[in-house]
Design a protein around this motif. Structure first.
Motif, PDB file in Angstrom:
ATOM      1  N   GLY A  26       6.684  -4.797  16.950  1.00 41.39           N
ATOM      2  CA  GLY A  26       7.987  -4.158  16.872  1.00 41.39           C
ATOM      3  C   GLY A  26       7.897  -2.688  17.209  1.00 41.39           C
ATOM      4  N   ARG A  27       8.968  -1.995  16.979  1.00 48.90           N
ATOM      5  CA  ARG A  27       9.048  -0.596  17.380  1.00 48.90           C
ATOM      6  C   ARG A  27       8.305   0.325  16.423  1.00 48.90           C
ATOM      7  NH1 ARG A  27      15.001   1.043  19.100  1.00 48.90           N
ATOM      8  NH2 ARG A  27      13.785   2.802  19.883  1.00 48.90           N
ATOM      9  N   ARG A  28       8.063  -0.132  15.205  1.00 49.31           N
ATOM     10  CA  ARG A  28       7.369   0.688  14.228  1.00 49.31           C
ATOM     11  C   ARG A  28       6.013   0.071  13.923  1.00 49.31           C
ATOM     12  NH1 ARG A  28      11.624   1.213   9.462  1.00 49.31           N
ATOM     13  NH2 ARG A  28      10.046   2.636   8.636  1.00 49.31           N
ATOM     14  N   THR A  29       5.012   0.914  13.801  1.00 51.25           N
ATOM     15  CA  THR A  29       3.669   0.395  13.559  1.00 51.25           C
ATOM     16  C   THR A  29       3.439   0.169  12.075  1.00 51.25           C
ATOM     17  OG1 THR A  29       2.688   2.588  13.335  1.00 51.25           O
ATOM     18  CG2 THR A  29       2.853   1.671  15.563  1.00 51.25           C
ATOM     19  N   LEU A  30       2.462  -0.672  11.789  1.00 51.70           N
ATOM     20  CA  LEU A  30       2.159  -1.012  10.409  1.00 51.70           C
ATOM     21  C   LEU A  30       1.497   0.150   9.672  1.00 51.70           C
ATOM     22  CD1 LEU A  30       2.594  -3.571   8.760  1.00 51.70           C
ATOM     23  CD2 LEU A  30       0.241  -4.221   9.270  1.00 51.70           C
ATOM     24  N   SER A  31       0.952   1.109  10.406  1.00 52.31           N
ATOM     25  CA  SER A  31       0.227   2.203   9.769  1.00 52.31           C
ATOM     26  C   SER A  31       1.102   3.026   8.839  1.00 52.31           C
ATOM     27  CB  SER A  31      -0.388   3.110  10.842  1.00 52.31           C
ATOM     28  OG  SER A  31       0.627   3.681  11.642  1.00 52.31           O
ATOM     29  N   ASN A  32       2.407   3.000   9.045  1.00 46.64           N
ATOM     30  CA  ASN A  32       3.316   3.768   8.198  1.00 46.64           C
ATOM     31  C   ASN A  32       3.789   2.991   6.973  1.00 46.64           C
ATOM     32  OD1 ASN A  32       3.306   5.930  10.050  1.00 46.64           O
ATOM     33  ND2 ASN A  32       4.823   4.868  11.310  1.00 46.64           N
ATOM     34  N   HIS A  33       3.224   1.812   6.765  1.00 41.54           N
ATOM     35  CA  HIS A  33       3.724   0.927   5.731  1.00 41.54           C
ATOM     36  C   HIS A  33       2.665   0.550   4.701  1.00 41.54           C
ATOM     37  CE1 HIS A  33       6.569   0.432   9.003  1.00 41.54           C
ATOM     38  NE2 HIS A  33       7.422  -0.063   8.153  1.00 41.54           N
ATOM     39  N   ALA A  34       3.095   0.461   3.454  1.00 47.41           N
ATOM     40  CA  ALA A  34       2.315  -0.256   2.459  1.00 47.41           C
ATOM     41  C   ALA A  34       2.506  -1.747   2.730  1.00 47.41           C
ATOM     42  CB  ALA A  34       2.795   0.084   1.059  1.00 47.41           C
ATOM     43  N   VAL A  35       1.461  -2.529   2.516  1.00 50.39           N
ATOM     44  CA  VAL A  35       1.524  -3.961   2.823  1.00 50.39           C
ATOM     45  C   VAL A  35       1.054  -4.761   1.609  1.00 50.39           C
ATOM     46  CG1 VAL A  35       0.662  -5.808   4.310  1.00 50.39           C
ATOM     47  CG2 VAL A  35       1.157  -3.547   5.274  1.00 50.39           C
ATOM     48  N   GLY A  36       1.787  -5.801   1.320  1.00 51.41           N
ATOM     49  CA  GLY A  36       1.421  -6.674   0.213  1.00 51.41           C
ATOM     50  C   GLY A  36       1.272  -8.111   0.662  1.00 51.41           C
ATOM     51  N   TRP A  37       0.476  -8.852  -0.076  1.00 51.74           N
ATOM     52  CA  TRP A  37       0.378 -10.299   0.073  1.00 51.74           C
ATOM     53  C   TRP A  37       0.965 -10.942  -1.177  1.00 51.74           C
ATOM     54  CZ3 TRP A  37      -0.976 -13.158   4.239  1.00 51.74           C
ATOM     55  CH2 TRP A  37      -1.689 -12.544   5.273  1.00 51.74           C
ATOM     56  N   PHE A  38       1.765 -11.957  -0.958  1.00 53.78           N
ATOM     57  CA  PHE A  38       2.364 -12.734  -2.036  1.00 53.78           C
ATOM     58  C   PHE A  38       2.107 -14.209  -1.757  1.00 53.78           C
ATOM     59  CE2 PHE A  38       4.951  -9.532  -4.238  1.00 53.78           C
ATOM     60  CZ  PHE A  38       4.849  -8.485  -3.333  1.00 53.78           C
ATOM     61  N   ARG A  39       2.273 -15.033  -2.768  1.00 52.17           N
ATOM     62  CA  ARG A  39       2.130 -16.465  -2.579  1.00 52.17           C
ATOM     63  C   ARG A  39       3.167 -17.204  -3.403  1.00 52.17           C
ATOM     64  NH1 ARG A  39      -3.815 -17.411  -5.425  1.00 52.17           N
ATOM     65  NH2 ARG A  39      -3.163 -17.118  -7.608  1.00 52.17           N
TER      66      ARG A  39
END
Length: 125
Positions: A26-39
């Motif tokens: 997408g237009r925004r990179t993941l580097s600017n984001h906190a990322v979580g895993w859920f189940r």
């Protein structure tokens, strides 16, 4: 807008390992984001598994996976990983990654803005 795609799920025996990947586009990179895993298991709510801050400085885990799962990120590849070891039958679920442009790392579902479609992990005992 960030599109997330998970992969790496599958059917394994108890005690085995798997590595899940969450790739962003997408237009925004993941580097600017906190990322979580859920189940989310059958008939259950979506639960927090692990999360990582922007830059990867801080990581967080649920008690049920602490010591067995490791979250990491490679911002050059716009990818976050979840290395899962010593898998148990109770780890069986659909695993989702989520992203939020924030410094504070959420550990609940509601704050995350972007979600992937999920990848199934099945652990046979």
């Amino acid at each position: 807008q960030v599109q997330l795609v998970e992969s790496g799920g599958g059917l394994v025996q108890a005690g085995a390992s798997l590595r899940l990947s969450c790739v962003a586009s997408g237009r925004r990179t993941l580097s600017n984001h906190a990322v979580g895993w859920f189940r989310q298991g059958p008939g259950k709510e979506r639960d927090f598994v692990a999360a990582i801050s922007r830059g990867g400085t801080n990581t967080y885990y649920s008690d049920s996976v602490k010591g067995r799962f490791t979250i990491s990120r490679d911002d050059a590849k716009d990818t976050v990983y979840l290395q899962m070891s010593s898998l148990k039958s109770e780890d069986t679920a659909v695993y989702y990654c989520a992203a939020k442009s924030a410094v504070v790392v959420p550990k609940t579902v509601a704050p995350y803005d972007f979600w992937g479609q999920g990848t199934q992990v099945t652990v046979s005992s």
